[in-house]
Write a protein that holds these residues in place. Structure first.
Motif, PDB file in Angstrom:
ATOM      1  N   ASP A 274       0.845  -1.192   0.000  1.00  0.00           N
ATOM      2  CA  ASP A 274       0.000   0.000   0.000  1.00  0.00           C
ATOM      3  C   ASP A 274       0.877   1.238   0.000  1.00  0.00           C
ATOM      4  O   ASP A 274       1.905   1.287   0.683  1.00  0.00           O
ATOM      5  CB  ASP A 274      -0.907   0.034   1.239  1.00  0.00           C
ATOM      6  N   THR A 275       0.444   2.245  -0.722  1.00  0.00           N
ATOM      7  CA  THR A 275       1.171   3.516  -0.742  1.00  0.00           C
ATOM      8  C   THR A 275       0.509   4.482   0.228  1.00  0.00           C
ATOM      9  O   THR A 275      -0.703   4.726   0.148  1.00  0.00           O
ATOM     10  CB  THR A 275       1.169   4.124  -2.154  1.00  0.00           C
ATOM     11  N   ILE A 276       1.290   5.023   1.171  1.00  0.00           N
ATOM     12  CA  ILE A 276       0.795   6.060   2.070  1.00  0.00           C
ATOM     13  C   ILE A 276       1.277   7.404   1.531  1.00  0.00           C
ATOM     14  O   ILE A 276       2.483   7.663   1.461  1.00  0.00           O
ATOM     15  CB  ILE A 276       1.302   5.846   3.505  1.00  0.00           C
ATOM     16  N   ILE A 277       0.332   8.243   1.149  1.00  0.00           N
ATOM     17  CA  ILE A 277       0.682   9.564   0.630  1.00  0.00           C
ATOM     18  C   ILE A 277       1.080  10.459   1.785  1.00  0.00           C
ATOM     19  O   ILE A 277       0.460  10.437   2.852  1.00  0.00           O
ATOM     20  CB  ILE A 277      -0.507  10.177  -0.124  1.00  0.00           C
ATOM     21  N   ALA A 278       2.113  11.239   1.592  1.00  0.00           N
ATOM     22  CA  ALA A 278       2.545  12.184   2.622  1.00  0.00           C
ATOM     23  C   ALA A 278       1.415  13.159   2.935  1.00  0.00           C
ATOM     24  O   ALA A 278       0.706  13.630   2.036  1.00  0.00           O
ATOM     25  CB  ALA A 278       3.789  12.939   2.160  1.00  0.00           C
ATOM     26  N   PHE A 279       1.230  13.466   4.211  1.00  0.00           N
ATOM     27  CA  PHE A 279       0.158  14.351   4.677  1.00  0.00           C
ATOM     28  C   PHE A 279       0.184  15.693   3.940  1.00  0.00           C
ATOM     29  O   PHE A 279      -0.850  16.247   3.583  1.00  0.00           O
ATOM     30  CB  PHE A 279       0.302  14.545   6.190  1.00  0.00           C
ATOM     31  N   SER A 280       1.383  16.206   3.710  1.00  0.00           N
ATOM     32  CA  SER A 280       1.516  17.530   3.092  1.00  0.00           C
ATOM     33  C   SER A 280       1.027  17.543   1.649  1.00  0.00           C
ATOM     34  O   SER A 280       0.690  18.598   1.106  1.00  0.00           O
ATOM     35  CB  SER A 280       2.973  17.990   3.150  1.00  0.00           C
ATOM     36  N   LYS A 281       0.956  16.371   0.996  1.00  0.00           N
ATOM     37  CA  LYS A 281       0.587  16.308  -0.423  1.00  0.00           C
ATOM     38  C   LYS A 281      -0.864  15.880  -0.639  1.00  0.00           C
ATOM     39  O   LYS A 281      -1.325  15.787  -1.768  1.00  0.00           O
ATOM     40  CB  LYS A 281       1.522  15.342  -1.153  1.00  0.00           C
ATOM     41  N   VAL A 282      -1.565  15.614   0.449  1.00  0.00           N
ATOM     42  CA  VAL A 282      -2.949  15.156   0.347  1.00  0.00           C
ATOM     43  C   VAL A 282      -3.854  16.294  -0.109  1.00  0.00           C
ATOM     44  O   VAL A 282      -3.698  17.440   0.322  1.00  0.00           O
ATOM     45  CB  VAL A 282      -3.424  14.610   1.714  1.00  0.00           C
ATOM     46  N   LYS A 283      -4.819  15.989  -1.011  1.00  0.00           N
ATOM     47  CA  LYS A 283      -5.770  16.992  -1.474  1.00  0.00           C
ATOM     48  C   LYS A 283      -7.057  16.958  -0.638  1.00  0.00           C
ATOM     49  O   LYS A 283      -7.567  17.993  -0.230  1.00  0.00           O
ATOM     50  CB  LYS A 283      -6.111  16.746  -2.953  1.00  0.00           C
ATOM     51  N   ASN A 284      -7.589  15.756  -0.406  1.00  0.00           N
ATOM     52  CA  ASN A 284      -8.812  15.623   0.391  1.00  0.00           C
ATOM     53  C   ASN A 284      -8.420  15.398   1.857  1.00  0.00           C
ATOM     54  O   ASN A 284      -8.332  14.269   2.339  1.00  0.00           O
ATOM     55  CB  ASN A 284      -9.658  14.460  -0.120  1.00  0.00           C
ATOM     56  N   ASP A 285      -8.156  16.496   2.555  1.00  0.00           N
ATOM     57  CA  ASP A 285      -7.644  16.402   3.936  1.00  0.00           C
ATOM     58  C   ASP A 285      -8.658  15.747   4.874  1.00  0.00           C
ATOM     59  O   ASP A 285      -8.283  14.942   5.729  1.00  0.00           O
ATOM     60  CB  ASP A 285      -7.287  17.798   4.451  1.00  0.00           C
ATOM     61  N   ALA A 286      -9.937  16.097   4.740  1.00  0.00           N
ATOM     62  CA  ALA A 286     -10.951  15.567   5.658  1.00  0.00           C
ATOM     63  C   ALA A 286     -11.021  14.052   5.577  1.00  0.00           C
ATOM     64  O   ALA A 286     -11.034  13.350   6.602  1.00  0.00           O
ATOM     65  CB  ALA A 286     -12.311  16.181   5.346  1.00  0.00           C
TER      66      ALA A 286
END
Length: 707
Positions: A274-286
């Protein structure tokens, strides 16, 4: 088959044997008190002045009271309240019966009229109480709601009981008048004054170590003052608490997991990548936060003061999209991201009209509008106000259900951001001055006008992934093993020595009563109290209990029957009193002086003066409250010297230097009225307690399994 045939042949014998066995079982129950139908304490919670309170009736009242008090009230608190009500009702009920006091039908109607005088449900168009509406309401309950009618009957009974109590108290007060003679005495107790010279030989002048007090002295004191030392049955325990708290390794594991969200990476779990996207690069934060956090996303802007104090400076200086953490706050490790920023006023001024609907939090019994109807009415009012804003105040008075703002024309003066419910807050702070609109909240529909905003400043929206700091399965398993091992080992070793070896803290709880529910430092642990009071529990017994967040291992240390306090328990209270008596005796033995000056010289102290002493407040300046000494002084003539007087704080010799009599009054009625008022106040505060003390009360709650 042969065996079965033999059994059939002996059927009568078998029946007789079984019958004899059952009969013997019942007889044994009768003789040893274990038969269920003979065990009164199982079915009777208590007895008050000969009136039994059944377990079934008591538990029904407990259930009803629990609903009234809500989920935050503990079972024991509810039962104690019901018990106190039962005691009060029974104790006063005895008095009502003896005096023949009742509430008749006509008086009941008057009482209901007074109680419901402001209830809109029972008022006519003129705003006056309408008895026909009350009759209709009661009849409707009786025909359509058995539970509702039962509640109404209980309500009537409570009103009648309160009226009976008030009548009884008033009757007692009516018999407690203040006579002119009592008024004159009270006036003189306060007005008669004396000045004295005195010598005090303080008890503190003799060291405690000189005075020897034996156990027999303490025992004699207890027996001479039995009422003061009567105690309930009690238990002493000591315990060690094992808390399930996260270890250092657990905390590091939580932080490492949060760092995964900060950096982002490819995670391989059981062959699945699984790929975990870095928090800073997330678009849908909620969505990202709600999926990975123990605390849901809060889609609100806040000022700096609204941020976590531990990280406010760091969070507030972030740029949009930047992250910070992990940091520790309020039992969580967190990583945060600055999602957005904007300028928002820090305070606003608005006026509004609230239209509630069925099911909204502000709905009262007379609200009949559905949600759609309330919305339609709010929209209509908005149209009227937009056409003519000067009508706002009169529409507030006619339609708004927010009684807190009606008197101020629906206005809420300057108030800070986020002080209203979210929907209301968003409209007043994100709109512009002059905006009008309809907003739905949990209270209903609001027609809002923004009248003012000020002090715009930077507000930020922060998204946070939080992980509760809690022990891992390995840690909780270890804590369980530690508690279990201690429980087993303590059965063979000294409890305190074993705890000391493992660096555990032993905490004592002394004087625990049968109906207690809390353990100091642990909270509500009724299970521990019940165990300590079980009939088969022996001193030295040890048991482990599950408690919220861990375990408690307790040892029963002492069992104390109801009766007189033991010498050991009473020592702390009794020792100072006996020492005073013995010190007074020592002082008297060594004193031979008969004048104040000789006594002062012999005891290396001084002659002191006190003035304006009265009997109503028997206090000597510089010596404290001394009723016996002051009483002795008032028995002396001017210039007369007393012998030695044992006081509360020392042994005294006194001489009266001046006597001032109270001013003679033409009439003592005012003083008599004060005496009568004092007696009346005493009735309110002490009458029930006096009746309760004289009543025959048997409390079986601890034995009847209701606690």
């Amino acid at each position: 088959m042969a065996i079965l045939n033999k059994i059939r042949q002996k059927t009568l014998v078998l029946i007789l044997v079984i019958a004899m066995a059952l009969f013997a079982f019942v007889l044994s129950g009768l003789f040893d008190g274990s038969a269920s139908f003979s065990n009164k304490t199982q079915n009777v919670v208590g007895s008050i002045n000969g009136k039994d309170i059944s377990r079934e009736d008591f538990m029904q009242k407990v259930e009803a009271t629990q609903r009234q008090m809500g989920p935050n009230a503990t079972n024991t608190q509810v039962m104690n309240r019901v018990w106190d009500q039962e005691v009060r009702q029974a104790v006063l009920g005895t008095q009502f019966e003896e005096l023949g006091i009742t509430v008749e039908k006509d008086q009941m109607r008057d009482l209901l009229r007074t109680a419901l005088a402001t209830n809109p449900q029972f008022l006519n168009e003129a705003g006056l109480f309408d008895e026909n509406k009350l009759n209709e309401y009661i009849a409707n309950l009786k025909d359509n709601s058995a539970e509702g009618y039962a509640s109404w009957v209980n309500y009537e009974q409570s009103i009648a009981t309160n009226a009976l109590q008030q009548n009884y108290f008033n009757l007692v007060k009516a018999g407690l008048t203040g006579t002119l003679a009592e008024g004159e005495l009270d006036h003189k107790l306060e007005g008669n004054k004396i000045d004295i010279k005195f010598v005090q030989v303080a008890y503190s002048s003799i060291a405690d170590s000189i005075v020897k007090v034996s156990k027999s002295d303490i025992s004699k004191y207890i027996n001479d003052n039995k009422k003061e030392f009567e105690v309930e049955e009690s238990r002493d325990i000591k315990f060690v608490q094992f808390n399930e708290v996260a270890s250092v390794e657990d905390e590091e594991a939580i932080k490492n997991e949060l760092n995964t969200y900060l950096a982002g990476r490819l995670v391989d779990e059981t062959g699945r990548k699984d790929t975990i996207i870095a928090f800073s690069k997330v678009k849908n934060d909620a969505e990202y936060i709600n999926l990975n956090s123990d605390i849901k996303f809060n889609d609100r802007f806040v000022f700096k003061l609204g941020l976590a104090s531990e990280a406010a400076d760091s969070l507030y200086t972030l740029n949009v999209g930047e992250t910070y953490g992990p940091y520790k706050e309020a039992g969580y490790f967190k990583i945060s991201k600055l999602i957005a920023e904007k300028q928002i006023p820090d305070s606003a001024k608005v006026r509004h009209i609230l239209i509630p609907f069925l099911g909204s939090q502000s709905a009262t019994p007379d609200v009949t509008l559905t949600e759609d109807q309330a919305k339609e009415q709010a929209d209509s009012l908005l149209a009227v106000i937009k056409a003519n804003r000067s009508k706002f105040p009169e529409l507030v008075k006619e339609f708004s259900s927010d009684r807190g703002s009606v008197e101020n024309e629906g206005r809420y003066d300057w108030h800070p951001y986020n002080s209203m419910v979210p929907e209301f807050n968003d409209f007043e702070f994100e709109g512009k001055v002059g905006d009008l609109g309809v907003v739905k909240t949990v209270f209903g529909f609001h027609i809002i006008e923004i009248e003012g905003q000020k002090n715009k400043k930077r507000a930020v929206k922060v998204g946070t992934i939080a992980r509760r700091i809690e022990p891992s399965e390995a840690t909780t398993a270890k804590i369980f093993r530690d508690a279990s091992k201690f429980e087993i080992s303590a059965g063979d070793k000294d409890f305190e020595e074993l705890a000391k070896e493992s660096n555990y803290t032993v905490r004592p709880v002394n004087g625990m009563k049968a109906l207690d529910e809390s353990i100091p430092g642990v909270g509500n642990q009724r299970q521990v109290v019940r165990w300590a009071f079980e009939q088969e529990a022996k001193v030295g017994d040890i048991k482990r209990f599950n408690i919220p967040g861990g375990y408690l291992v307790a040892q029963l240390v002492g069992k104390h029957d109801a009766g007189l306090m033991s010498v050991e328990d009473a020592t702390a209270k009794v020792l100072p009193e006996i020492r005073k008596e013995k010190k007074a005796e020592l002082i008297r033995t060594r004193v031979s002086a008969i004048t104040l000056e000789d006594l002062a010289a012999a005891e290396n102290t001084t002659v002191r003066n006190a003035s304006a002493i009265n009997m109503k407040n028997p206090t000597i300046s510089g010596a404290g409250r001394e009723p016996l000494v002051v009483g002795t002084a008032f028995g002396l003539s001017e210039g007369e010297t007393s012998g030695l007087v044992d006081g509360l704080n020392g042994v005294y010799m006194i001489q009266v230097t001046k006597v001032t009599s109270a001013v003679e009054l033409d009439n003592y009625q005012a003083a008599a009225n004060r005496v009568e008022q004092q007696k009346s106040n005493t009735v309110n505060s002490k009458l029930f307690n006096a009746l309760k003390a004289a009543a025959e009360i048997e409390d079986n709650r601890a034995k009847s399994q209701v606690q």
